[in-house]
Write a protein that holds these residues in place. Structure first.
Motif, mmCIF file in Angstrom:
data_model
loop_
_atom_site.group_PDB
_atom_site.id
_atom_site.type_symbol
_atom_site.label_atom_id
_atom_site.label_comp_id
_atom_site.label_asym_id
_atom_site.label_seq_id
_atom_site.Cartn_x
_atom_site.Cartn_y
_atom_site.Cartn_z
ATOM 1 N N GLY A 1 0.642 -1.189 0.298
ATOM 2 C CA GLY A 1 -0.341 -0.531 -0.138
ATOM 3 C C GLY A 1 1.096 1.247 0.036
ATOM 4 N N GLY A 2 1.808 1.187 0.113
ATOM 5 C CA GLY A 2 2.841 2.431 0.998
ATOM 6 C C GLY A 2 3.667 3.020 -1.408
ATOM 7 N N SER A 3 4.305 3.233 -1.018
ATOM 8 C CA SER A 3 4.678 4.475 -2.432
ATOM 9 C C SER A 3 6.225 4.444 -2.338
ATOM 10 C CB SER A 3 4.127 5.445 -2.267
ATOM 11 O OG SER A 3 2.797 5.760 -2.971
ATOM 12 N N LEU A 4 7.317 4.497 -3.095
ATOM 13 C CA LEU A 4 8.566 4.841 -3.863
ATOM 14 C C LEU A 4 8.422 5.086 -4.931
ATOM 15 C CD1 LEU A 4 10.492 1.542 -2.940
ATOM 16 C CD2 LEU A 4 10.277 3.417 -1.440
ATOM 17 N N ARG A 5 9.755 5.942 -5.030
ATOM 18 C CA ARG A 5 9.794 6.674 -6.452
ATOM 19 C C ARG A 5 11.132 6.372 -6.841
ATOM 20 N NH1 ARG A 5 10.154 13.033 -8.104
ATOM 21 N NH2 ARG A 5 11.937 13.316 -6.384
ATOM 22 N N LEU A 6 11.358 5.680 -8.242
ATOM 23 C CA LEU A 6 12.406 5.468 -8.639
ATOM 24 C C LEU A 6 13.110 6.286 -9.134
ATOM 25 C CD1 LEU A 6 12.011 1.976 -9.567
ATOM 26 C CD2 LEU A 6 13.054 2.905 -7.008
ATOM 27 N N SER A 7 14.375 6.800 -9.322
ATOM 28 C CA SER A 7 15.164 7.639 -10.714
ATOM 29 C C SER A 7 16.266 6.931 -11.192
ATOM 30 C CB SER A 7 15.659 8.383 -9.905
ATOM 31 O OG SER A 7 14.415 9.997 -8.620
ATOM 32 N N CYS A 8 16.170 7.697 -12.233
ATOM 33 C CA CYS A 8 17.224 7.122 -13.628
ATOM 34 C C CYS A 8 17.881 8.319 -14.261
ATOM 35 C CB CYS A 8 16.379 6.436 -14.460
ATOM 36 S SG CYS A 8 17.875 5.664 -15.752
ATOM 37 N N ALA A 9 18.799 8.026 -13.682
ATOM 38 C CA ALA A 9 19.958 9.531 -14.679
ATOM 39 C C ALA A 9 20.563 8.726 -15.139
ATOM 40 C CB ALA A 9 19.978 9.763 -13.512
ATOM 41 N N ALA A 10 20.200 10.097 -16.385
ATOM 42 C CA ALA A 10 20.943 9.230 -18.157
ATOM 43 C C ALA A 10 22.086 10.335 -18.953
ATOM 44 C CB ALA A 10 20.263 8.849 -19.233
ATOM 45 N N SER A 11 22.638 9.812 -18.869
ATOM 46 C CA SER A 11 24.387 10.446 -19.524
ATOM 47 C C SER A 11 23.909 10.796 -20.785
ATOM 48 C CB SER A 11 25.303 9.615 -19.483
ATOM 49 O OG SER A 11 25.565 9.002 -19.704
ATOM 50 N N ILE A 12 22.783 10.972 -21.702
ATOM 51 C CA ILE A 12 22.917 10.944 -23.106
ATOM 52 C C ILE A 12 21.189 12.107 -23.053
ATOM 53 C CG2 ILE A 12 23.750 8.634 -23.656
ATOM 54 C CD1 ILE A 12 20.244 7.503 -24.152
ATOM 55 N N SER A 13 21.198 12.584 -24.401
ATOM 56 C CA SER A 13 20.592 13.810 -24.539
ATOM 57 C C SER A 13 19.445 13.370 -25.235
ATOM 58 C CB SER A 13 21.173 15.107 -25.260
ATOM 59 O OG SER A 13 21.303 14.481 -26.525
#
Length: 120
Positions: free
Chosen positions: A15-27
């Motif tokens: 029932g909870g939440s999480l936020r994933l992030s993905c940092a990319a080195s392309i434009s």
């Protein structure tokens, strides 16, 4: 060489939440989030193009997960809500700089290391 760096995984109760992030080195990219649980095949979760115009979700997460981008920072996010134990998996982001279409069937050629999500 393209680098994709995920963050934001962890353990959460159902029932909870999480936020994933993905940092990319392309434009420019088409980016996808995938997950793989032990003993199961990898599953496409969501995809988005660089402009945020083409968004695709797997049926298993539609309505609970939201993919978005900050293209000024080249970061893609996966907001996961109403998490279920069956969402437990290693989540990886993937990207391709050029593709005729951007969806979960796109051939992604760059992959991050993954971040573990555990829902109990």
């Amino acid at each position: 060489h393209v680098q994709l760096v995920e963050s934001g995984g962890g353990s959460v109760q159902a029932g909870g939440s999480l936020r994933l992030s993905c940092a990319a080195s392309i434009s420019r990219w088409c980016m996808g989030w995938f997950r793989q649980a032990p003993g199961k095949e990898r599953e496409g979760v969501a995809s988005i193009d660089f402009y945020g115009d083409a968004i695709t979700y797997a049926d298993s997460v539609r309505g609970r997960f939201t993919i978005s981008i900050d293209n000024t920072k080249a970061i893609a996010y996966l907001q996961m809500s109403s998490l279920k134990p069956e969402d437990t998996a290693m989540y990886s982001c993937a990207a391709v700089s050029v593709a005729p279409r951007c969806d979960l069937d796109t051939h992604f050629n760059e992959w991050g290391q993954g971040t573990q999500v555990t829902v109990s």
